[in-house]
Design an enzyme around this catalytic site. Sequence first.
Site, PDB file in Angstrom:
ATOM      1  N   GLU A  51      45.373  30.767 -12.435  1.00 33.33           N
ATOM      2  CA  GLU A  51      44.272  31.489 -11.782  1.00 33.33           C
ATOM      3  C   GLU A  51      43.524  32.357 -12.796  1.00 33.33           C
ATOM      4  O   GLU A  51      43.947  32.526 -13.934  1.00 33.33           O
ATOM      5  CB  GLU A  51      44.815  32.301 -10.610  1.00 33.33           C
ATOM      6  CG  GLU A  51      45.416  31.376  -9.554  1.00 33.33           C
ATOM      7  CD  GLU A  51      45.782  32.088  -8.261  1.00 33.33           C
ATOM      8  OE1 GLU A  51      45.858  33.327  -8.228  1.00 33.33           O
ATOM      9  OE2 GLU A  51      46.004  31.362  -7.267  1.00 33.33           O
ATOM     10  N   CYS A  60      43.791  24.108 -10.778  1.00 35.02           N
ATOM     11  CA  CYS A  60      44.934  23.699  -9.955  1.00 35.02           C
ATOM     12  C   CYS A  60      46.017  23.030 -10.808  1.00 35.02           C
ATOM     13  O   CYS A  60      45.744  22.520 -11.904  1.00 35.02           O
ATOM     14  CB  CYS A  60      44.497  22.705  -8.884  1.00 35.02           C
ATOM     15  SG  CYS A  60      43.453  23.411  -7.601  1.00 35.02           S
ATOM     16  N   GLU A  62      47.482  20.203 -10.316  1.00 36.41           N
ATOM     17  CA  GLU A  62      47.241  18.772 -10.527  1.00 36.41           C
ATOM     18  C   GLU A  62      46.337  18.537 -11.729  1.00 36.41           C
ATOM     19  O   GLU A  62      46.541  17.618 -12.517  1.00 36.41           O
ATOM     20  CB  GLU A  62      46.578  18.162  -9.284  1.00 36.41           C
ATOM     21  CG  GLU A  62      47.416  18.185  -8.031  1.00 36.41           C
ATOM     22  CD  GLU A  62      47.244  19.450  -7.208  1.00 36.41           C
ATOM     23  OE1 GLU A  62      47.033  20.534  -7.806  1.00 36.41           O
ATOM     24  OE2 GLU A  62      47.329  19.374  -5.979  1.00 36.41           O
ATOM     25  N   CYS A  93      43.977  19.399  -3.384  1.00 34.06           N
ATOM     26  CA  CYS A  93      42.671  19.843  -2.883  1.00 34.06           C
ATOM     27  C   CYS A  93      41.614  18.777  -3.197  1.00 34.06           C
ATOM     28  O   CYS A  93      41.848  17.823  -3.959  1.00 34.06           O
ATOM     29  CB  CYS A  93      42.290  21.179  -3.494  1.00 34.06           C
ATOM     30  SG  CYS A  93      41.643  21.057  -5.180  1.00 34.06           S
ATOM     31  N   CYS A  96      40.758  18.174  -6.921  1.00 31.10           N
ATOM     32  CA  CYS A  96      41.815  17.433  -7.628  1.00 31.10           C
ATOM     33  C   CYS A  96      41.839  15.969  -7.209  1.00 31.10           C
ATOM     34  O   CYS A  96      42.106  15.086  -8.031  1.00 31.10           O
ATOM     35  CB  CYS A  96      43.171  18.093  -7.400  1.00 31.10           C
ATOM     36  SG  CYS A  96      43.302  19.687  -8.241  1.00 31.10           S
TER      37      CYS A  96
HETATM   38  N1  THU Z   1      46.097  24.976  -5.759  1.00 34.26           N
HETATM   39  C1  THU Z   1      46.649  24.014  -6.556  1.00 34.26           C
HETATM   40  O1  THU Z   1      47.163  24.299  -7.639  1.00 34.26           O
HETATM   41  N2  THU Z   1      46.616  22.742  -6.112  1.00 34.26           N
HETATM   42  C2  THU Z   1      46.079  22.342  -4.923  1.00 34.26           C
HETATM   43  O2  THU Z   1      45.975  21.152  -4.673  1.00 34.26           O
HETATM   44  C3  THU Z   1      45.662  23.348  -3.959  1.00 34.26           C
HETATM   45  C4  THU Z   1      45.448  24.703  -4.499  1.00 34.26           C
HETATM   46  C5  THU Z   1      46.130  26.364  -6.231  1.00 34.26           C
HETATM   47  C6  THU Z   1      44.772  26.915  -6.584  1.00 34.26           C
HETATM   48  C7  THU Z   1      45.009  28.397  -6.382  1.00 34.26           C
HETATM   49  O3  THU Z   1      45.573  28.930  -7.560  1.00 34.26           O
HETATM   50  C8  THU Z   1      46.038  28.470  -5.274  1.00 34.26           C
HETATM   51  O4  THU Z   1      46.628  27.183  -5.211  1.00 34.26           O
HETATM   52  C9  THU Z   1      45.463  28.840  -3.915  1.00 34.26           C
HETATM   53  O5  THU Z   1      44.421  28.003  -3.568  1.00 34.26           O
END
Ligand code: THU
Length: 138
Positions: A51, A60, A62, A93, A96
């Site tokens: 983040e 993310c 992925e 998401c 990704c």
């Molecule tokens: N996040 C991921 O790492 N992968 C996903 O497929 C969904 C969301 C992370 C992004 C962010 O740091 C946190 O999860 C909340 O959305």
Amino acid sequence: MTTPPERAVVDRLRASAEEAMSRAYAPYSGFRVGAALLGRDGSVFPGCNVENAGYSSTICAERTAVTSAVVRGVREFELLVLVTEADEPTPPCGVCRQVLVEFGLELPVISFARGREARWNLADLLPHPFTPASLGRV
Ligand code: THU
């Protein structure tokens, strides 16, 4: 149709994703995600979410896994395993999904959360995908 991944392979990727999740940098959402991507050559690429104070700069799990695979010269994938601490297994998401589909539509995705497991195929998660073929590149 792809054949279901072997249990031992899933377990190996799950362990890798859990280790990656332990390194997630998620001070804003508190939502830690670990990923493990299996290359066709058998190598495993872990990823975690990273983040950022500029929230939209967040990456993310992925995508960190995919980018580290590409850096190593691997662009063909057989399996993606995700781990979170959510109540239910979560799918990748939308962003990704789009990044993953660049490297192939037929990718099994297995997601774990609190002992629960869900399975999808990327092709089902992203119907009507925009791919390299859409640009007339393939
Ligand atoms: N996040 C991921 O790492 N992968 C996903 O497929 C969904 C969301 C992370 C992004 C962010 O740091 C946190 O999860 C909340 O959305």
